[in-house]
Design a protein around this motif. Sequence first.
Motif, PDB file in Angstrom:
ATOM      1  N   LYS A 251       0.694  -0.997  -0.345  1.00 12.77           N
ATOM      2  CA  LYS A 251      -0.144  -0.186   0.067  1.00 12.77           C
ATOM      3  C   LYS A 251       1.175   1.030  -0.324  1.00 12.77           C
ATOM      4  N   ALA A 252       2.282   1.232   0.729  1.00  8.33           N
ATOM      5  CA  ALA A 252       3.221   2.445   0.981  1.00  8.33           C
ATOM      6  C   ALA A 252       3.645   2.944  -0.584  1.00  8.33           C
ATOM      7  N   VAL A 253       4.415   1.664  -1.654  1.00  3.31           N
ATOM      8  CA  VAL A 253       4.411   1.696  -2.251  1.00  3.31           C
ATOM      9  C   VAL A 253       3.561   2.113  -3.408  1.00  3.31           C
ATOM     10  N   LYS A 254       2.461   0.989  -3.149  1.00  9.83           N
ATOM     11  CA  LYS A 254       1.301   1.915  -4.614  1.00  9.83           C
ATOM     12  C   LYS A 254       0.615   3.695  -4.435  1.00  9.83           C
ATOM     13  N   LEU A 255       0.893   4.140  -2.979  1.00  8.10           N
ATOM     14  CA  LEU A 255      -0.043   5.347  -2.682  1.00  8.10           C
ATOM     15  C   LEU A 255       1.628   6.296  -3.499  1.00  8.10           C
ATOM     16  N   ARG A 256       2.429   5.660  -2.993  1.00  9.12           N
ATOM     17  CA  ARG A 256       3.689   6.958  -3.890  1.00  9.12           C
ATOM     18  C   ARG A 256       3.938   6.641  -5.220  1.00  9.12           C
ATOM     19  N   ILE A 521       9.978   7.786   0.011  1.00  6.09           N
ATOM     20  CA  ILE A 521      10.277   6.981   0.739  1.00  6.09           C
ATOM     21  C   ILE A 521       9.319   6.050   0.921  1.00  6.09           C
ATOM     22  N   PRO A 522       8.753   4.799   0.156  1.00  6.16           N
ATOM     23  CA  PRO A 522       7.264   4.333   0.926  1.00  6.16           C
ATOM     24  C   PRO A 522       8.193   3.601   2.382  1.00  6.16           C
ATOM     25  N   MET A 523       9.307   2.491   2.595  1.00  7.44           N
ATOM     26  CA  MET A 523      10.125   2.330   4.220  1.00  7.44           C
ATOM     27  C   MET A 523       9.234   3.813   5.378  1.00  7.44           C
ATOM     28  N   LEU A 524       9.608   5.160   4.692  1.00  4.77           N
ATOM     29  CA  LEU A 524       8.921   5.716   6.028  1.00  4.77           C
ATOM     30  C   LEU A 524       7.275   6.093   5.799  1.00  4.77           C
ATOM     31  N   ASP A 525       6.330   5.029   5.605  1.00  2.30           N
ATOM     32  CA  ASP A 525       5.158   5.437   5.545  1.00  2.30           C
ATOM     33  C   ASP A 525       4.990   5.385   6.815  1.00  2.30           C
ATOM     34  N   HIS A 526       3.972   6.211   7.496  1.00  5.57           N
ATOM     35  CA  HIS A 526       3.967   5.427   8.879  1.00  5.57           C
ATOM     36  C   HIS A 526       3.498   4.841   9.460  1.00  5.57           C
ATOM     37  N   PHE A 529       5.597   2.309   9.503  1.00  7.74           N
ATOM     38  CA  PHE A 529       6.459   2.348  10.810  1.00  7.74           C
ATOM     39  C   PHE A 529       6.056   2.211  12.383  1.00  7.74           C
ATOM     40  N   GLU A 530       5.031   2.270  12.435  1.00  5.24           N
ATOM     41  CA  GLU A 530       4.360   2.014  13.602  1.00  5.24           C
ATOM     42  C   GLU A 530       3.682  -0.053  13.363  1.00  5.24           C
ATOM     43  N   LEU A 531       3.521  -0.428  12.685  1.00  8.67           N
ATOM     44  CA  LEU A 531       3.975  -1.950  12.500  1.00  8.67           C
ATOM     45  C   LEU A 531       5.401  -2.448  12.866  1.00  8.67           C
ATOM     46  N   ALA A 532       5.976  -1.820  11.678  1.00 11.57           N
ATOM     47  CA  ALA A 532       6.895  -2.818  12.070  1.00 11.57           C
ATOM     48  C   ALA A 532       8.010  -2.457  13.725  1.00 11.57           C
ATOM     49  N   TRP A 533       7.621  -1.613  14.681  1.00 10.69           N
ATOM     50  CA  TRP A 533       7.502  -1.484  15.490  1.00 10.69           C
ATOM     51  C   TRP A 533       6.335  -2.100  16.624  1.00 10.69           C
ATOM     52  N   ARG A 534       5.476  -2.895  15.775  1.00 10.62           N
ATOM     53  CA  ARG A 534       4.545  -4.071  17.015  1.00 10.62           C
ATOM     54  C   ARG A 534       5.470  -5.452  16.693  1.00 10.62           C
ATOM     55  N   MET A 535       6.250  -5.619  16.103  1.00  4.99           N
ATOM     56  CA  MET A 535       7.174  -6.453  15.572  1.00  4.99           C
ATOM     57  C   MET A 535       8.053  -7.038  16.818  1.00  4.99           C
ATOM     58  N   PRO A 536       8.897  -7.637  17.767  1.00  3.48           N
ATOM     59  CA  PRO A 536       9.827  -7.837  18.286  1.00  3.48           C
ATOM     60  C   PRO A 536      11.299  -8.019  17.855  1.00  3.48           C
ATOM     61  N   TYR A 537      11.915  -7.137  18.832  1.00  2.00           N
ATOM     62  CA  TYR A 537      13.271  -6.738  18.200  1.00  2.00           C
ATOM     63  C   TYR A 537      14.244  -8.084  17.328  1.00  2.00           C
ATOM     64  N   SER A 538      13.590  -9.366  18.406  1.00  2.00           N
ATOM     65  CA  SER A 538      14.023 -11.138  18.480  1.00  2.00           C
ATOM     66  C   SER A 538      13.840 -11.214  16.828  1.00  2.00           C
ATOM     67  N   MET A 539      12.869 -10.803  16.160  1.00  2.00           N
ATOM     68  CA  MET A 539      12.773 -10.900  15.168  1.00  2.00           C
ATOM     69  C   MET A 539      13.034 -10.153  13.855  1.00  2.00           C
ATOM     70  N   LYS A 540      12.996  -8.973  14.068  1.00  2.00           N
ATOM     71  CA  LYS A 540      14.155  -8.195  13.521  1.00  2.00           C
ATOM     72  C   LYS A 540      15.631  -8.709  13.004  1.00  2.00           C
ATOM     73  N   GLN A 541      15.779  -9.412  14.173  1.00  2.00           N
ATOM     74  CA  GLN A 541      17.733  -9.281  15.110  1.00  2.00           C
ATOM     75  C   GLN A 541      17.687 -10.688  14.239  1.00  2.00           C
ATOM     76  N   LYS A 542      17.949 -11.616  14.002  1.00  2.00           N
ATOM     77  CA  LYS A 542      18.227 -13.359  14.447  1.00  2.00           C
ATOM     78  C   LYS A 542      19.401 -13.536  14.351  1.00  2.00           C
TER      79      LYS A 542
END
Length: 645
Positions: A251-256, A521-526, A529-542
Motif C-alpha cells: 500500500k505504501a509503495v502504491k500510494l507513492r 520513501i515508502p519505508m517511511l510510511d507511518h 513504521f508503526e507495524l515495524a514497532w509491533r514486531m519484537p526485536y528478536s524477530m528483526k534481528q535473528k
Amino acid sequence: MCGFAGFISKHESYGEPTLLKMLDRISHRGPDDFGVWSSMTGVYLGHRRLAIHDLSGAGHQPMHSNSGRYTIVFNGEIYNFEELREVLPSVSWRGHSDTEVMLHAIEKLGLKEALKQFNGMFAFALWDNIEQSLTLARDRFGEKPLYYGYVNGQFVFASELTSIESGFGDYLSVDANALSEQASFSYIPAPLSIYNEIKKIEPGCFVKLRGHSLSKSISYWKVESVIAESRQDLVTDEKEAVNLLDEALKKAVKLRMAADVPLGAFLSGGVDSSTVVALMQSQSDKPINTFSIGFNVPGYNEAEFAKEVANYLGTTHHERYFSREDVLDIVPTIAGIFDEPFSDASQIPTLLVSRMAKEKVTVALSGDGGDELFSGYKRYIATVDMWSKISKIPAKKGISALIKNTPTSILNKLFFFLSSRAEEYGRQGAVGPKIKNFAGWLDASSITDFYEASITHWKLHDDLFLDDFTTSDKCAYKKDIEIALEFGEFMLYLDTINYLPGDILTKVDRTAMHVSLEGRIPMLDHNVFELAWRMPYSMKQKGSMGKWPLKQVMYKYLPRELMDRPKMGFGVPIHEWLKDELKEWAQDLLSYERIKRQGIYNPSVINKSLEKHISNEENNSAKLWDVLMVQAWFDADKSRERRIK
C-alpha cells in the motif's frame, strides 16, 4: 515537490523584491512555476513549483482556501489526498492537487487533526487571515526541510538556508555549537542550524506565530508515543508479521506511485531498494524505470547485483559506470549543494544517481529507512557484542590511554589477527584505526554513551576547536526515552530521531532536489513504521541476520540465491582519494594559514590528522571529510566567512 520562502515585516527595506530574491536561490526546487502573495499586514509568501499532481494552473501556489481564511505554501506530497478528498465534506473543487485537499482538510478538521490525517512528506507555511497567525509545520520523519527564525527583527522562513541567506545574510552569524555537532556526527541535528538566528522545525512538529508571540515547538506525532502504543499490540506470530508487512509495504509503495509525470526507482541491488522495486513492478502493468550506478573500485560496486535484480523483475533498467575522474570532478562542488555543512560522503553517489534518474523521470522511489526500522546496520550487532565484553574489562580508562598513545602502524602489527573479526562489523581495511576507535569506546560509562561514542567522529579530547571559538556542552543529539527498551531497540530509536532525519533524509532531499527530482520513501510510511514497532526485536534481528521480516517479504518476489549475499553499502573510497587524487584539494582547504585565519579549528590538530592519513599511519578520512565539507561550504559562498563571530 517544491520550495517556498517568506517573511513577516513592515519594514520598508523588505518587500516583494526581497521575496523574489529568496525564491531565485531555490529555483532548482521548483523550475515549473512560481508565485508570490503579500498582505497589507506585511506577510510575504513565495513558492517555487515542481509540478507532480495537477499540472494545470489549478495547482498554482500560494493557494487560498475556498473561504479565503487560509493561504498556504507547501513543499512535498500528501499521498492519501484522494482518500481524504472522498471523506471530507463536499466542496466545489477547483482542480485535483493535494494542496487543495490539504487546505480543505485544515479548514474542516482543524490543523492538528488534519496533520494526523496526512500521510506524506511535507513542510508548509499556513497564514490564517482570521487569527492573523502563521503556522510552520513539518512531516513526521523530517523528509522535507523547513528553517525559521528572527533575523534583524524580521521573522523569516524557507525550505533552504540559502534562501534566507540571499535576503538576510548580512545579519547571520555562524553557530559554534552547530559546527561542534557536525564534527561529531557529520550533520547538524534539529533544531539547530549553522546559524545562531535560524532553527529547524523538528520532525512531527509545528510552531505558530501570532503577533509577537512565537509558540514553542508543538508535537502532533511522536516516535516515543508510537513505540509505546505499538508495544501494547505486539505481533509475535512470524507468518502473520510477514503477511502484514507485505500488505503495508504494498500500500505504501502504491500510494507513492501516483504521479502525473514519469516515475522510477533507485536500485542498488540491496534488500531495501530491491524490495521497493519488486513491489512497484508487481503493481504496475508496464516495466518501471530503475536506475543504478557503478564504480570500477573493488568493494564499492553493486551495479552488477542491481542489474540481476532488474533483469529478474523485468524493469526497464538504466545503469551508468562512473570513472574516478567523473566522481572527482564533482567533489569540489558537492558542498555547494547543501545549504549548511554536511559530510556524509555517500552524498556523492546519491547525487550521481539522482542526476542520472532525472534524465528519464521526475519522481524516484528509494529504499531508505529500512535499516532504521528493521535493524539493518552492522553496528547494531557490533555495539551489543562489544559492550558485553568491554563493560567487563577492568581499568578501561588506563587501557584506553595506552592505545591512544600508540602509533596506528604499531597497532596494525600487534593486532593483525583481529582483522577478520573487525571486518564482520565494517568494510575491509587495516585493524589499527579500528583499535584506535576501540580506545574511545573504552571511555564510555554506559551502553548509551558507548553507542554515541561509536558513531562520533571528532571527540572532545581531540581538541578540534580553538578555545576562542567556544561551544557549550548542550547537545542537540537526542537520547532520552522513558520506555523500557532492550538495547537493540534503543539503537533503532536513536537512529530514527537523529541519524535518519539529520543525515539520510537531508542527503536524499538536497541531492534529488538539486536536479529537480522528487524522491519518495515508502519505508517511511507511518503505517509501516508503526507495524515495524509491533514486531519484537528478536524477530528483526535473528542472530547475525538483521531485517528478517523485510527479507521474508522480499523472498516472495525475488529468489534467495539472488539476494543472499553480504551488504556492500553505497559509498566511494574517500580514504584512498584523500591520499592521492584529492590530496592537493584537501591540503589547500586545510592549509595552516587558512585554518588559523578563520579562527574556528586548531590548525595543528587538523594538519597532524591530514599528515597521518596521507602517510597511511591512520585512516582519518571521516574526520577530515567533516572539516573539508565545512571549508568547501565556506568556499561556495565567500560571504559566509564574514559570519564567523
